[in-house]
Motif scaffolding. Structure first.
Motif, PDB file in Angstrom:
ATOM      1  N   HIS A 155      35.132  40.778  31.420  1.00 39.45           N
ATOM      2  CA  HIS A 155      35.658  41.948  32.132  1.00 39.45           C
ATOM      3  C   HIS A 155      35.306  41.869  33.608  1.00 39.45           C
ATOM      4  CE1 HIS A 155      36.983  46.169  32.548  1.00 39.45           C
ATOM      5  NE2 HIS A 155      36.057  46.196  33.495  1.00 39.45           N
ATOM      6  N   VAL A 156      34.051  41.549  33.917  1.00 35.72           N
ATOM      7  CA  VAL A 156      33.645  41.406  35.312  1.00 35.72           C
ATOM      8  C   VAL A 156      34.540  40.389  36.010  1.00 35.72           C
ATOM      9  CG1 VAL A 156      31.817  40.639  36.873  1.00 35.72           C
ATOM     10  CG2 VAL A 156      31.233  42.011  34.879  1.00 35.72           C
ATOM     11  N   GLU A 157      34.655  39.221  35.405  1.00 31.43           N
ATOM     12  CA  GLU A 157      35.397  38.139  36.045  1.00 31.43           C
ATOM     13  C   GLU A 157      36.865  38.510  36.227  1.00 31.43           C
ATOM     14  OE1 GLU A 157      34.831  34.254  34.562  1.00 31.43           O
ATOM     15  OE2 GLU A 157      32.646  34.342  34.700  1.00 31.43           O
ATOM     16  N   ASP A 158      37.483  39.004  35.181  1.00 28.86           N
ATOM     17  CA  ASP A 158      38.911  39.324  35.258  1.00 28.86           C
ATOM     18  C   ASP A 158      39.179  40.417  36.282  1.00 28.86           C
ATOM     19  OD1 ASP A 158      39.318  37.444  33.289  1.00 28.86           O
ATOM     20  OD2 ASP A 158      39.597  38.889  31.674  1.00 28.86           O
ATOM     21  N   ALA A 159      38.327  41.454  36.287  1.00 31.21           N
ATOM     22  CA  ALA A 159      38.548  42.574  37.204  1.00 31.21           C
ATOM     23  C   ALA A 159      38.359  42.152  38.656  1.00 31.21           C
ATOM     24  CB  ALA A 159      37.600  43.723  36.852  1.00 31.21           C
ATOM     25  N   LEU A 161      38.516  39.051  39.965  1.00 30.06           N
ATOM     26  CA  LEU A 161      39.519  38.069  40.398  1.00 30.06           C
ATOM     27  C   LEU A 161      40.909  38.688  40.523  1.00 30.06           C
ATOM     28  CD1 LEU A 161      38.352  34.993  38.294  1.00 30.06           C
ATOM     29  CD2 LEU A 161      37.850  35.505  40.693  1.00 30.06           C
ATOM     30  N   ALA A 162      41.142  39.782  39.800  1.00 25.65           N
ATOM     31  CA  ALA A 162      42.448  40.455  39.874  1.00 25.65           C
ATOM     32  C   ALA A 162      42.559  41.387  41.079  1.00 25.65           C
ATOM     33  CB  ALA A 162      42.702  41.239  38.593  1.00 25.65           C
ATOM     34  N   THR A 164      43.316  41.828  44.243  1.00 22.41           N
ATOM     35  CA  THR A 164      43.986  41.099  45.328  1.00 22.41           C
ATOM     36  C   THR A 164      43.797  41.758  46.692  1.00 22.41           C
ATOM     37  OG1 THR A 164      46.033  42.274  44.817  1.00 22.41           O
ATOM     38  CG2 THR A 164      45.708  40.124  43.776  1.00 22.41           C
ATOM     39  N   TRP A 165      43.294  42.978  46.719  1.00 23.76           N
ATOM     40  CA  TRP A 165      43.070  43.694  47.976  1.00 23.76           C
ATOM     41  C   TRP A 165      41.776  43.246  48.666  1.00 23.76           C
ATOM     42  CZ3 TRP A 165      38.435  46.039  47.245  1.00 23.76           C
ATOM     43  CH2 TRP A 165      38.075  46.308  45.929  1.00 23.76           C
ATOM     44  N   THR A 166      40.986  42.412  47.998  1.00 16.27           N
ATOM     45  CA  THR A 166      39.745  41.914  48.579  1.00 16.27           C
ATOM     46  C   THR A 166      39.585  40.444  48.220  1.00 16.27           C
ATOM     47  OG1 THR A 166      37.361  42.397  48.840  1.00 16.27           O
ATOM     48  CG2 THR A 166      38.257  42.463  46.591  1.00 16.27           C
ATOM     49  N   GLU A 167      38.562  39.798  48.764  1.00 10.79           N
ATOM     50  CA  GLU A 167      38.227  38.425  48.380  1.00 10.79           C
ATOM     51  C   GLU A 167      37.161  38.488  47.292  1.00 10.79           C
ATOM     52  OE1 GLU A 167      36.942  36.714  52.070  1.00 10.79           O
ATOM     53  OE2 GLU A 167      38.968  36.095  52.621  1.00 10.79           O
ATOM     54  N   GLY A 168      37.559  38.183  46.058  1.00 10.38           N
ATOM     55  CA  GLY A 168      36.651  38.293  44.933  1.00 10.38           C
ATOM     56  C   GLY A 168      36.048  36.952  44.550  1.00 10.38           C
ATOM     57  N   LEU A 169      34.722  36.883  44.506  1.00 13.92           N
ATOM     58  CA  LEU A 169      34.019  35.676  44.087  1.00 13.92           C
ATOM     59  C   LEU A 169      33.118  36.012  42.906  1.00 13.92           C
ATOM     60  CD1 LEU A 169      34.447  35.420  47.376  1.00 13.92           C
ATOM     61  CD2 LEU A 169      33.021  33.397  47.077  1.00 13.92           C
ATOM     62  N   VAL A 170      33.142  35.155  41.902  1.00 11.08           N
ATOM     63  CA  VAL A 170      32.325  35.321  40.706  1.00 11.08           C
ATOM     64  C   VAL A 170      31.364  34.142  40.620  1.00 11.08           C
ATOM     65  CG1 VAL A 170      32.351  35.318  38.187  1.00 11.08           C
ATOM     66  CG2 VAL A 170      34.064  36.640  39.449  1.00 11.08           C
ATOM     67  N   LEU A 171      30.088  34.444  40.443  1.00 13.92           N
ATOM     68  CA  LEU A 171      29.060  33.412  40.378  1.00 13.92           C
ATOM     69  C   LEU A 171      28.522  33.317  38.953  1.00 13.92           C
ATOM     70  CD1 LEU A 171      27.098  34.239  43.660  1.00 13.92           C
ATOM     71  CD2 LEU A 171      29.139  32.806  43.359  1.00 13.92           C
TER      72      LEU A 171
END
Length: 321
Positions: A155-159, A161-162, A164-171
């Motif tokens: 859920h964290v990753e999908d939300a 990365l989805a 699009t209004w910001t730059e989303g990075l998942v570590l």
């Protein structure tokens, strides 16, 4: 930049906040506890008190801080219980679902330009080779008893990365060790190894990836400042089987060699989740983080890190005596 760190007093936050401050950023540290205000100030952050599960409190906190970047490090991990893994992670799972949604909503309202979130390497599907990259399947085949936890990570990753209004990075962090972690000088896992309560199950073929908490914090600073949106494995250079790393950890701690038990016995002791993690887990490659974040771990391998941990345990044990 102005940065809001949610979960600023946890093991990661205590490493991350001072690094961000030293890098010249204005850091606002969010905690749900009024009693943590002084700790936040000591770390160098402007204290922000809010319950991450209350959308109104989160909205006010983010609006007040008005950050350029939000870093999501919210966890609530209790005593580890491998036989009831999802139950042990229930609080963290809520923070990774409801808490993530509240932070993203509040961040969007104030125009946050970058959103960095914590994930975990152990969700890779247990098929194919022993070491996975960010392009491999993730989270579609969780072990029994770990479905809710892996689902929350997804859920964290999908939300993120989805968004699009910001730059989303998942570590996707490796297993943490070091100060204030369960594999620290006085940590729960450290004590289990010392007391010979952490056995090698079956062939011990599960591949784990580790990262020192300080190295993970350095990678997080890098993700705040650079790197394209996407997923990054934040792990050290040496994924290793349980049969390899666990005996060497025991040796570094001055503990007896770990017991070896058949998989069936391991399943009785640690549940299906524990047995899978000991025998089937896949490790992760850090090549993308090295290449695109310009990061490299100071503890290149857990071998060096575990020796350092063992030295700290002996020093602290001597001081306590």
């Amino acid at each position: 930049m102005r940065i809001l760190v949610a979960g600023a007093t946890g093991a990661m936050g205590r490493q991350l906040v001072p690094r961000l401050v030293r890098a010249g950023h204005e850091v606002h540290g969010m905690s749900r506890s009024e009693s943590k205000r002084e700790l936040l100030r000591e770390l160098g952050a402007v204290p922000v008190v809010a319950d991450a599960l209350d959308p109104d409190q989160v909205a006010r906190a983010v609006a007040t801080a008005s950050p350029d970047v939000v870093v999501h490090q919210l966890t609530a991990i209790g005593p580890m219980d491998m036989r009831h893994f999802d139950r042990a992670f229930a609080g963290t799972n809520r923070l990774r679902t409801e808490g993530t949604d509240h932070l993203l909503s509040a961040a969007r309202a104030v125009g946050v330009t970058r959103f960095v979130a914590q994930s975990f390497f152990a969700g890779y599907d247990r098929v194919g080779g022993p070491v996975k990259t960010e392009d491999d399947p993730f989270g579609t085949e969780p072990p029994a008893g770990m479905e809710q936890t892996v689902g929350a990570i997804r859920h964290v990753e999908d939300a993120v990365l989805a968004a699009t209004w910001t730059e989303g990075l998942v570590l996707r962090y490796g297993g943490f060790y070091g100060p204030h972690t369960s594999l620290g000088p006085d940590g729960e896992q450290t004590e289990a190894v010392r007391r010979r309560r952490f056995p090698v199950v079956g062939d011990g073929g599960g591949v784990w990836s580790f990262v020192h908490i300080a190295d993970a914090a350095d990678a997080t600073v890098a993700a705040v400042e650079r790197g394209a949106p996407g997923v990054y494995n934040v792990v050290d250079d040496e994924p290793a089987t349980v049969a390899t790393w666990l005996p060497l950890l025991a040796e570094a701690l001055g503990a007896p060699a770990p017991m070896r038990v058949p998989r069936l016995v391991g399943k009785l002791l640690a549940g299906e989740t524990g047995a899978v993690m000991m025998t089937e887990l896949r490790g992760a490659s850090n090549a993308r983080a090295r290449r695109e974040l310009g990061w490299s771990p100071a503890h290149a391998t857990w071998r060096d890190g575990f020796r350092e941990l063992g030295a700290q345990v002996r020093v602290e044990g001597g001081a306590a005596a």
